[in-house]
Scaffold this active site. Structure first.
Site, PDB file in Angstrom:
ATOM      1  N   ARG A 100      -9.244 -11.907  -5.433  1.00  0.00           N
ATOM      2  CA  ARG A 100      -8.472 -12.026  -4.194  1.00  0.00           C
ATOM      3  C   ARG A 100      -7.103 -12.639  -4.474  1.00  0.00           C
ATOM      4  O   ARG A 100      -6.135 -12.403  -3.723  1.00  0.00           O
ATOM      5  CB  ARG A 100      -9.242 -12.863  -3.159  1.00  0.00           C
ATOM      6  CG  ARG A 100      -8.483 -13.098  -1.856  1.00  0.00           C
ATOM      7  CD  ARG A 100      -9.389 -13.545  -0.722  1.00  0.00           C
ATOM      8  NE  ARG A 100     -10.210 -14.685  -1.085  1.00  0.00           N
ATOM      9  CZ  ARG A 100      -9.801 -15.958  -1.057  1.00  0.00           C
ATOM     10  NH1 ARG A 100      -8.549 -16.254  -0.718  1.00  0.00           N
ATOM     11  NH2 ARG A 100     -10.623 -16.935  -1.381  1.00  0.00           N
ATOM     12  N   TYR A 110       6.764   5.560  13.103  1.00  0.00           N
ATOM     13  CA  TYR A 110       5.359   5.829  12.803  1.00  0.00           C
ATOM     14  C   TYR A 110       4.468   5.150  13.839  1.00  0.00           C
ATOM     15  O   TYR A 110       4.666   3.986  14.191  1.00  0.00           O
ATOM     16  CB  TYR A 110       5.035   5.318  11.397  1.00  0.00           C
ATOM     17  CG  TYR A 110       3.575   5.360  11.040  1.00  0.00           C
ATOM     18  CD1 TYR A 110       2.836   6.533  11.146  1.00  0.00           C
ATOM     19  CD2 TYR A 110       2.924   4.210  10.603  1.00  0.00           C
ATOM     20  CE1 TYR A 110       1.487   6.568  10.834  1.00  0.00           C
ATOM     21  CE2 TYR A 110       1.577   4.232  10.276  1.00  0.00           C
ATOM     22  CZ  TYR A 110       0.866   5.413  10.400  1.00  0.00           C
ATOM     23  OH  TYR A 110      -0.470   5.446  10.098  1.00  0.00           O
ATOM     24  N   ASP A 169      10.901   0.908   5.630  1.00  0.00           N
ATOM     25  CA  ASP A 169       9.676   1.635   5.307  1.00  0.00           C
ATOM     26  C   ASP A 169      10.094   2.821   4.438  1.00  0.00           C
ATOM     27  O   ASP A 169      10.689   3.784   4.924  1.00  0.00           O
ATOM     28  CB  ASP A 169       9.001   2.096   6.595  1.00  0.00           C
ATOM     29  CG  ASP A 169       7.730   2.911   6.341  1.00  0.00           C
ATOM     30  OD1 ASP A 169       7.479   3.301   5.180  1.00  0.00           O
ATOM     31  OD2 ASP A 169       7.004   3.186   7.311  1.00  0.00           O
ATOM     32  N   LYS A 215       0.396   7.467   0.101  1.00  0.00           N
ATOM     33  CA  LYS A 215       1.085   8.750   0.176  1.00  0.00           C
ATOM     34  C   LYS A 215       1.626   9.150  -1.199  1.00  0.00           C
ATOM     35  O   LYS A 215       0.868   9.379  -2.120  1.00  0.00           O
ATOM     36  CB  LYS A 215       2.180   8.672   1.240  1.00  0.00           C
ATOM     37  CG  LYS A 215       1.738   8.057   2.568  1.00  0.00           C
ATOM     38  CD  LYS A 215       0.555   8.740   3.211  1.00  0.00           C
ATOM     39  CE  LYS A 215       0.315   8.333   4.653  1.00  0.00           C
ATOM     40  NZ  LYS A 215      -0.045   6.935   4.892  1.00  0.00           N
TER      41      LYS A 215
END
Length: 397
Positions: free
Chosen positions: A57, A110, A183, A208
Site C-alpha cells: 500500500r 468527461y 486531464d 486507456k
C-alpha cells in the site's frame, strides 16, 4: 532531469534500478509485505516516501518502476500510479481543494469528472464556473475569483474534442497563483505534455492509451515532487493503490505506447478525412482537420499527430446511430477508448441514455453523435466496416 531518450527507449529502459533481479523483464512482486533484514529498516521505511520494498500500500517495485517511466514520459519530477483514473482525479481534488473553494472547468467534460465535481458541490460547498467556449481565453480569465484554487482542463476534451490553449491557461494560473491540472487521457504524453506548457499536474486514466490493451484499470498523477508526494500521503491512508500485477501490465503496455499511439493516430487522420465525404455524415470532429475550430492550437501543442479519437454525427439521428453501431463487425461497441482495437459508442443510446436533455446539449451530445476510438487495425478493414454501418443507418430511416 529526464534522459535524452525517445519515448520508446524511455518506456523500455527507464526505472530499471527498481528491478533487484537479473531478469530482463521485471518480475511481478505479488506480495503485500516485504521482509525486513534488520529492525532499523522498519523505522527507515516507515519514514520514507513511497519505499518500494516495505508494504505494497506504501510502494512496490512494479509501481515504482512504472512511475519512473511515466514521470520521464510526461517530463515530470515524479509520478504516482493509482487504482483507476477516477482515483487519480479524486486524489487531486482531495489534496488541493477544500470546502468552499472555487474551481474552473470546461462545461463539456468527461461524465465521471463531472460527477466528482457535482459531489464536491453538494457535500463540500465547492463552487464551479463552467467554461462554455474553451477557445475563448477571455472567458477563462473572467471566470477567475479570489477563491479560485484550481483550473481543470481536458484537451482534446471528452466527448466533443474541444481544444484549450494550454500555455495561455497555464499562464493565467501562474499569474493568479492558481493550480492548473490537465486531464491528458486523450492525447497521452506522446502527443501532448501539459507540464511543458506550464501546467502544474498532468493526470490521466492509464486504463486507456497508456496501458493500451483493454486489460488494466489504472490512473496516474504526474507533476512536481512536492505535489505528487502530497497525493502519495493521501494514497497511503485512503488506499487507492495499484496492485503489482496491474502495474506490471501497465509497464508492459507502455513499452509499445509510441508505436500504438502513432499508428492509431495515422488511422484516425485518414478516417476523419474519409468521413468528411460520406453523405450520411453531418459533421466530423477531429483536431487534425483544418475545419476543426481548435486545429491551429492542436497543431501548436500536439506532437506527431492529433490523436485517435473522432466524433462524427449522423444526419438521420437516434435510430440511425443505434443501427450503425449494431451493424459493425471489426469495430467493437464499447464505452472506453485507447486500446489496440477500435471501439465505438453512441452516447445518446448508451452512456448518456438517461442524461437530461439540457445536460446532453451542454455536453454537445446530439442524437446522431458517435464517439469513435480508432485502433491499430488495417485501414481498409475499418473503412469496409464503417460502410456496413452507413448501409444499416440508411436502412433504418
Amino acid at each position: 532531469m529526464p534522459k535524452p531518450w525517445g519515448p520508446t527507449t524511455t518506456a523500455i529502459h527507464a526505472g530499471k534500478h527498481f528491478n533487484p533481479t537479473r531478469a530482463v523483464t521485471t518480475p511481478i512482486f505479488q506480495t503485500s509485505v516485504f521482509e525486513l533484514l534488520e529492525n532499523r529498516e522498519g523505522a527507515e521505511f516507515a519514514a520514507a516516501i513511497e519505499p518500494p520494498a516495505f508494504y505494497t500500500r506504501w510502494g512496490n517495485p512494479n509501481s515504482s518502476e512504472v512511475e519512473a517511466v511515466l514521470a520521464e514520459l510526461e517530463g515530470a519530477e515524479r509520478a504516482l500510479v493509482t487504482a483507476s483514473g477516477m482515483a487519480a482525479f479524486a486524489l487531486v481534488f482531495e489534496a488541493f481543494l477544500k470546502a468552499g473553494d472555487h474551481l474552473v472547468a470546461p462545461a463539456a467534460i468527461y461524465l465521471g469528472t463531472e460527477q466528482l465535481i457535482r459531489r464536491w458541490e453538494a457535500q463540500r460547498g465547492l463552487t464551479v464556473t463552467w467554461i462554455q467556449n474553451t477557445l475563448d481565453l477571455d472567458e477563462w480569465a473572467a471566470a477567475l475569483r479570489p477563491e479560485t484554487r484550481m483550473i481543470w482542463v481536458e484537451t482534446p476534451s471528452n466527448p466533443t474534442l474541444a481544444l484549450t490553449d494550454l500555455a495561455a491557461v497555464a499562464a493565467l494560473g501562474k499569474k493568479h497563483g492558481i493550480r492548473t491540472v490537465a486531464d491528458n487521457t486523450f492525447p497521452s504524453p506522446i502527443h501532448t505534455k501539459p507540464l511543458r506548457f506550464g501546467f502544474d499536474l498532468s493526470v490521466a486514466s492509464a486504463t486507456k492509451y497508456l496501458a493500451g490493451h483493454s486489460d488494466v484499470v489504472a490512473g496516474v498523477i504526474a507533476g512536481s515532487d512536492a505535489d505528487v508526494v502530497t497525493c502519495w500521503h493521501l494514497t497511503k491512508v485512503m488506499g487507492p493503490t495499484l496492485d503489482p500485477m496491474a502495474a506490471w501490465l501497465l509497464h508492459r503496455g507502455l513499452k509499445t505506447l509510441a508505436l500504438r499511439v502513432r499508428r492509431a493516430s495515422d488511422n484516425a487522420q485518414a478516417l476523419a478525412q474519409w468521413l468528411l465525404w460520406q453523405p450520411h455524415v453531418a459533421r466530423v470532429d477531429y483536431p487534425g482537420l483544418p475545419t476543426h475550430p481548435g486545429h491551429e492550437i492542436a497543431a501548436r501543442q500536439m506532437e506527431t499527430g492529433f490523436g485517435a479519437m473522432i466524433g462524427f454525427e449522423l444526419r438521420a439521428g437516434l435510430r440511425a446511430g443505434q443501427c450503425f453501431c449494431e451493424a459493425l463487425e471489426v469495430i467493437t461497441r464499447g464505452v472506453s477508448l485507447g486500446g489496440v482495437e477500435s471501439l465505438i459508442q453512441h452516447p445518446a443510446s448508451m452512456s448518456h441514455l438517461k442524461t437530461a436533455p439540457e445536460v446532453k446539449a451542454r455536453l454537445g451530445i446530439s442524437d446522431g453523435l458517435l464517439r469513435f476510438s480508432v485502433g491499430i487495425e488495417d485501414q481498409p478493414d475499418l473503412i469496409a466496416d464503417l460502410e456496413k454501418g452507413f448501409q444499416a443507418a440508411a436502412e433504418a430511416r
